[in-house]
Motif scaffolding. Structure first.
Motif, short mmCIF file in Angstrom:
data_model
loop_
_atom_site.label_atom_id
_atom_site.label_comp_id
_atom_site.label_asym_id
_atom_site.label_seq_id
_atom_site.Cartn_x
_atom_site.Cartn_y
_atom_site.Cartn_z
N TYR A 1 0.81 -1.07 0.08
CA TYR A 1 -0.03 -0.01 0.09
C TYR A 1 0.85 1.34 -0.03
CZ TYR A 1 -2.82 3.88 2.01
OH TYR A 1 -3.27 5.15 2.09
N LEU B 1 -10.39 4.17 2.46
CA LEU B 1 -9.73 2.97 3.45
C LEU B 1 -10.53 2.77 4.80
CD1 LEU B 1 -6.21 5.28 3.22
CD2 LEU B 1 -7.03 3.22 1.86
N TYR C 1 -12.56 -1.59 0.08
CA TYR C 1 -11.24 -1.95 0.84
C TYR C 1 -11.45 -3.26 1.76
CZ TYR C 1 -6.46 -0.65 1.57
OH TYR C 1 -5.07 -0.57 1.39
#
Length: 360
Positions: free
Chosen positions: A11, A329, A342
């Motif tokens: 990430y 997120l 996510y």
């Protein structure tokens, strides 16, 4: 017993001076099921298993480089605003962007509109205050007008700080610096990330290797992808770009080298999914991150924040564009209402298979 899918996730966060610890904490706070399933962790990495999915999650932080280009305070904000006007107004960045997406060009100019309005208001206030008190204070009117003008503008400045307008101008300045290849330290970070991803792909220790870029991190992600593709190392790689800002670099005068990198991923071996939101005022909603090239994602998806979060919560963010930009997120309230979010990447064993097959 069904086999366990081993997934490696890299990430890359956006333009943020906060370290990898912040993003790891954010992940664990939003997804307590991961925290309860941890099998190991370091400052930038954590491992867990949920059902049929084993995940090794690693944060590729470049916060130290961000700090090198992070200007704040009155002087820093003034420089950021000056760059905004120089590169995106006077040198035609917004004009070039309008040819790609008129909607986003109009929307992304909101900071310019605010600063122009502030300038006109400031000039008008100075003359108005002076004329209003001249008959009472005579020669002292100018001094008193300047003092009053200063305090009023200080309040406006503090208001802009609270609404994160100067956060936007910092990002815009970074776009310009990156486009003109004036961020050597960032390029070095990209090379380090590229080497780590290439090594992981070559090791074949995982069934799936995923590279996720969020916000400004999508710019680094696609540059890294272009290098991995050029070296023939991206065959087993899946890429997710969340809330991309790539167009912000592409429209800057001097970004030809970067746009060539984007063009080079038209023919690629990797699989690429782009996710954006119409509510996100910072990203370019359903605009090809490949700019004016033929390089396009394999899937273009809407984040669907209005579907996956409760209406009351979503409505509360109507004017909080800063928090909306980070919703990619966050754990959704209704994850099954979207094709991708996510939580699915973190917990769904068959996500990549489903996306590649085009299943909804």
């Amino acid at each position: 017993m069904n086999p366990v899918t081993k997934r490696k996730i890299f990430y890359i966060p956006g333009f943020d001076p906060r370290s990898e610890s912040y993003y790891k904490k954010l992940l664990l706070q939003n997804f307590p099921e991961i925290k309860a399933s941890l099998s190991g962790q370091t400052k930038s990495q954590l491992s867990y298993q949920l059902g049929g999915l084993s995940v090794d999650y690693e944060i590729l932080s470049w916060h130290e480089s961000v700090r090198n280009h992070w200007l704040s305070g009155f002087k820093g904000n003034l420089i950021n605003v000056a760059t905004l006007f120089t590169e995106f107004v006077f040198k035609g960045g917004y004009l070039r962007g309008s040819k790609v997406t008129l909607r986003d060009a109009i929307q992304k100019g909101f900071s310019v509109y605010l600063f122009l309005a502030w300038f006109l208001l400031a000039v008008g206030l100075l003359f108005y205050i002076k004329q209003s008190i001249y008959d009472v204070y005579g020669g002292f009117a100018t001094v008193l007008a300047m003092i009053a003008w200063f305090f009023l503008n200080a309040l406006i400045y503090r208001g802009f700080e609270k609404t994160h307008i100067f956060w936007v101008t910092r990002i815009m300045r970074f776009f310009a610096l990156y486009a003109k290849q004036q961020t050597v330290d960032v390029i070095e970070k990209e090379k380090q990330f590229q080497a780590k991803i290439a090594y992981t792909l070559q090791s074949k220790a995982f069934d799936e290797v995923v590279l996720v870029g969020h916000s400004v991190g999508t710019i680094l992600t696609l540059n890294i992808l272009s290098e991995l593709e050029k070296n023939g190392q991206a065959k087993a790689l899946s890429v997710f770009t969340l809330g991309h800002c790539v167009t912000g670099v592409s429209v800057v005068k001097g970004a030809a080298w970067f746009n060539q990198k984007l063009a080079s991923i038209e023919y690629r071996q990797s699989y690429w999914v782009d996710v954006t939101s119409g509510k996100d005022a910072v990203n370019f909603y359903k605009v090809n991150p490949g700019f004016d090239t033929k390089a396009k994602p394999d899937r273009v998806l809407s984040a669907g924040f209005h579907k996956i979060f409760y209406k009351k919560f979503y409505k509360s963010l109507r004017w909080d564009f800063y928090k909306v930009h980070f919703l990619y997120l966050y754990k959704p309230d209704l994850p099954d209402k979207s094709v991708f979010n996510y939580q699915k990447l973190l917990t769904e064993p068959l996500l990549l298979k489903r996306l590649k097959e085009g299943a909804e």
